[in-house]
Design a protein around this motif. Structure first.
Motif, PDB file in Angstrom:
ATOM      1  N   VAL A  81      22.526 -51.724  81.628  1.00  0.00           N
ATOM      2  CA  VAL A  81      23.644 -50.707  81.175  1.00  0.00           C
ATOM      3  C   VAL A  81      23.222 -49.573  80.863  1.00  0.00           C
ATOM      4  CG1 VAL A  81      25.918 -50.631  79.842  1.00  0.00           C
ATOM      5  CG2 VAL A  81      25.046 -52.871  80.542  1.00  0.00           C
ATOM      6  N   PRO A 116      23.633 -50.879  74.573  1.00  0.00           N
ATOM      7  CA  PRO A 116      22.372 -51.150  75.192  1.00  0.00           C
ATOM      8  C   PRO A 116      21.346 -51.580  74.418  1.00  0.00           C
ATOM      9  CG  PRO A 116      23.281 -49.375  76.196  1.00  0.00           C
ATOM     10  CD  PRO A 116      24.195 -49.572  75.003  1.00  0.00           C
ATOM     11  N   THR A 143      35.526 -56.245  74.412  1.00  0.00           N
ATOM     12  CA  THR A 143      37.029 -56.805  73.773  1.00  0.00           C
ATOM     13  C   THR A 143      37.947 -57.441  74.886  1.00  0.00           C
ATOM     14  OG1 THR A 143      37.006 -55.216  72.149  1.00  0.00           O
ATOM     15  CG2 THR A 143      38.792 -56.318  72.052  1.00  0.00           C
ATOM     16  N   LYS A 181      28.692 -48.740  66.360  1.00  0.00           N
ATOM     17  CA  LYS A 181      28.166 -47.980  67.610  1.00  0.00           C
ATOM     18  C   LYS A 181      28.219 -46.536  67.613  1.00  0.00           C
ATOM     19  CE  LYS A 181      30.563 -51.508  70.106  1.00  0.00           C
ATOM     20  NZ  LYS A 181      30.896 -52.124  71.128  1.00  0.00           N
ATOM     21  N   ALA A 202      41.124 -43.493  72.054  1.00  0.00           N
ATOM     22  CA  ALA A 202      41.894 -44.358  70.982  1.00  0.00           C
ATOM     23  C   ALA A 202      41.787 -45.727  71.499  1.00  0.00           C
ATOM     24  CB  ALA A 202      43.524 -43.959  71.308  1.00  0.00           C
ATOM     25  N   PRO A 203      41.752 -46.423  70.237  1.00  0.00           N
ATOM     26  CA  PRO A 203      41.634 -48.141  70.653  1.00  0.00           C
ATOM     27  C   PRO A 203      42.790 -48.782  71.224  1.00  0.00           C
ATOM     28  CG  PRO A 203      41.228 -47.290  68.156  1.00  0.00           C
ATOM     29  CD  PRO A 203      41.645 -46.114  68.885  1.00  0.00           C
ATOM     30  N   LYS A 204      42.478 -49.708  72.091  1.00  0.00           N
ATOM     31  CA  LYS A 204      43.455 -50.441  72.803  1.00  0.00           C
ATOM     32  C   LYS A 204      43.580 -51.785  72.188  1.00  0.00           C
ATOM     33  CE  LYS A 204      40.062 -49.502  75.471  1.00  0.00           C
ATOM     34  NZ  LYS A 204      39.560 -48.250  75.382  1.00  0.00           N
ATOM     35  N   GLY A 263      36.839 -48.171  69.603  1.00  0.00           N
ATOM     36  CA  GLY A 263      37.230 -46.665  69.807  1.00  0.00           C
ATOM     37  C   GLY A 263      36.233 -46.145  69.862  1.00  0.00           C
ATOM     38  N   SER A 264      34.934 -46.570  70.726  1.00  0.00           N
ATOM     39  CA  SER A 264      33.923 -45.663  70.759  1.00  0.00           C
ATOM     40  C   SER A 264      34.156 -44.503  71.841  1.00  0.00           C
ATOM     41  CB  SER A 264      32.860 -46.458  71.534  1.00  0.00           C
ATOM     42  OG  SER A 264      32.620 -47.686  70.657  1.00  0.00           O
TER      43      SER A 264
END
Ligand code: ATP
Ligand code: MG
Length: 630
Positions: A510, A389, A416, A607, A270-272, A266-267
């Motif tokens: 990255v 990173p 993920t 994070k 919305a989290p998946k 969820g950085s």
């Protein structure tokens, strides 16, 4: 994206001792990569054959863009590979798991003991009516029972959805209902920084509007003052397994049956709910634990991630156990009772592989070298990092202070969604601070523009993956549109959502999230570059930068800075930092504003959440903040 996006690239390289490569599982990177390119299916077939299948697969993969199926027709059970195989071998009495509590309590499981516990919990869940395909939510602190519960679900073919034990009731409720969980496994409390943090009331609140839940299993840890069990719906963890036998045949799972659902951090939004499968995920986690982390039979392996995140799934539980490794796991935080606790654990247990996150490394840096220097860290042979990173400054520190300049430090980029490592420097190859490295053998990745055209070295673009891989997510739970978005953003590629740049050797750095990209006067700037430049100043412990709309430049860069111990905020220091960024990156990357802060908004996995900083700065709604740490 604007055309020009040049990145200043350092050439600094560390070459590990020749013996590192010679003794590694992967051997020579180029040779291994070429073998993969020559025949990708044969490559993955070899990897999959290291694991046991009840029925062999008929075909390695079917790729019907953007849907893949792997190991077609194969039947297996990941717990057979993580447990039975070792119990039937000379690893039977090998230590599988060393758990250390915050108060120095230790619990140790051999493979045989772990196996027995898993089978009992599997039978306990069966008694509650859990069947193949049912979802089980695991909401627990880092205790052996958390790992045992995951394996028990996998044993009977139930799909686990592990929710990090630090979440509140609302976030937990949405994950329970999202997955339609039938059973929730939880604990009464977690012990953190000398305090007892009760959890059960959170569960009670979270299941109020969760009609699919039939049972809540409660691990009671506070034995002197046991929480009450409400027997209408609740059952004590050990009561559940009191009268069951440690015998439970593994459920025969199709390679494509789901193994688990796991929400992203969820950085960026919305989290998946990412869905992984029994066959492909198992092969990906096993292959990378062996060939990237280089786990050997005599290693003592410690990954500090919570099993509630993907790193914990792949590289605490499934990958290392499939190799028969000895794992170290702890509930304690790195700075309690003092900042030496993790270093002491490395010495005491003789940890050989230490896998952690940049946020922890930057915290260790801030706390000072005197803490690691108090312990003998000579058992270490490999260091690894994941999650964000790894700034060159943090790389240097970790490499020098923890690894004494002799341990390969591998910066593993993955998600993920990918289930396994994708881009990293493999053990024995030259390391370049700031660069994660190259795509690992098995993975085709590149830095491309929005049309999927590879950009030249030194030019920033989108990190993207071309070919399917076994542990790729199969779907986003109940959200087909979201799944398709990953594949339809850049033609022909899986768009990972990160910015990156390649150097002339093909090493990938990255640069931050595409969502966080800052466009200043027509130039694209990745957040990681500016943050790393700031962190390379001796006064700075951590930083986060965001773009702030500006009528003239489009955006300006605003930086939030946490100082290292012994430094104080001042206008003089501000100017010094600006000058430092000007010299390191050039005037275009100079922040227009710097705020000195004492903390940054983070996900519970540690994070930095730049979108929260940005929303606050602009007085806007920050969106889904369910994963924000208090
Ligand atoms: P969300 O997708 O919900 O915003 P998230 O992306 O933080 O959350 P994860 O799947 O836990 O969820 O994290 C994957 C992301 O973490 C990567 O896309 C990348 O941005 C970052 N990441 C992981 N490892 C590294 C690494 N070694 N170097 C740079 N970034 C990394
Ligand atoms: Mg993500």
């Amino acid at each position: 994206m604007a055309e020009q996006f040049d990145v200043v690239l350092s050439e600094k390289t560390y070459t590990p001792d020749h013996s590192c490569k010679q003794n590694s599982w992967i051997g020579d990177y180029t040779k291994a990569y070429d073998a993969f390119l020559k025949d990708p299916d044969a490559f993955w077939d070899r990897a999959a054959k290291e694991l046991y299948w009840f029925t062999p697969y008929k075909k390695v993969k079917e790729w019907n863009y953007p849907y893949a199926r792997w190991f077609i027709g194969g039947k297996t059970n990941i717990t057979y590979n993580c447990l039975d195989r070792h119990v039937m071998s000379s690893r039977k009495n090998k230590v599988a798991l060393i758990w250390r509590g915050e108060d120095d309590t230790e619990r140790i499981y051999t493979y045989r003991q772990l196996f027995r516990e898993v089978l009992k919990v599997a039978n306990g869940l069966k008694k509650l009516g859990v069947k193949k395909g049912d979802r089980v939510c695991i909401y627990m602190p880092i205790v052996p029972e958390q790992i045992i519960s995951m394996l028990a679900c996998a044993r009977i073919g139930a799909v686990h959805s592990v929710v990090f034990g630090g979440f509140g009731a609302a976030a937990l409720n949405s994950r329970i209902t999202g997955a339609g969980a039938k059973v929730v496994i939880t604990a009464d409390a977690t012990f953190r920084r000398g305090k007892t943090i009760p959890l059960k009331h959170i569960i009670e609140e979270a299941i109020i509007n969760a009609p699919t839940v039939e049972y809540v299993v409660v691990l009671r840890r506070e034995l002197h003052q046991p929480v009450e069990i409400h027997s209408e719906m609740e059952i004590d963890f050990y009561d559940m397994i009191k009268d069951v036998r440690p015998e439970c045949e593994p459920e025969i799972m199709d390679a494509e049956d789901p193994l688990f659902i796991l929400y992203t951090s969820g950085s960026t939004g919305a989290p998946k709910g990412i869905v992984h499968t029994c066959g492909g995920y198992m092969v990906g986690a096993h292959y990378t634990s062996k060939n990237v982390l280089d786990i050997k039979d005599n290693d003592v392996y410690w990954c500090t991630a919570d099993p509630g995140w993907i790193t914990g799934h792949s590289y605490v539980v499934y990958g290392p156990l499939s190799l028969g490794a000895t794992l170290v796991v702890t509930e304690s935080t790195p700075d309690f009772p003092d900042p030496g606790v993790y270093w002491r654990m490395i010495e005491e247990f003789g940890v050989t592989i230490f896998y952690t996150a940049p946020t922890a490394i930057r915290m260790f840096m801030k706390l000072g070298e005197e803490w690691p220097d108090k312990s003998n860290l000579s058992s270490l042979r490999i260091l690894a990092s994941v999650g964000e990173p790894l700034n060159p400054e943090a790389f240097e520190w970790f490499y020098r202070v923890a690894g004494k300049g002799k341990c390969p430090l591998i910066d593993t980029w993955w998600q993920t969604e990918t289930g396994m490592h994708m881009v990293t420097t493999t053990v024995g190859e030259p390391m370049m601070p700031g660069f994660a490295g190259k795509p690992i053998p098995g993975v085709v990745a590149d830095v491309v523009d929005k049309d999927g055209k590879p950009v030249p070295p030194g030019t920033g673009g989108f990190l993207a993956i071309k070919e399917p891989w076994p542990s790729m997510m199969r779907s986003v739970y109940n959200d087909e549109e979201r799944y398709l978005k990953y594949w339809h953003t850049i033609p022909g590629y899986y768009a990972v959502g990160d910015l990156a740049v390649k150097n002339k050797n093909g090493y990938i750095m990255v640069l931050g999230r595409s969502d966080d990209l800052i466009v200043v006067a027509g130039h694209n700037i990745g957040t990681a570059e500016v943050e790393s430049a700031l962190v390379s100043h001796q006064a700075v412990a951590e930083s986060a930068v965001i773009g702030k709309p500006d009528p003239v430049k489009g955006n300006i860069i605003k930086a939030f800075v946490i100082l290292r111990q012994g430094h104080t905020a001042s206008d003089r220091l501000k100017n010094e930092l600006l000058y430092h960024v000007r010299i390191t990156l050039g005037p275009i990357a100079m922040p227009s504003e710097i705020d000195f802060v004492t903390s940054l908004p983070r996900t519970r996995s540690g994070k930095i959440m730049r979108r929260v900083l940005k929303a606050k700065e602009m007085g806007m709604d920050p969106g889904d903040i369910s994963t924000l740490d208090e």
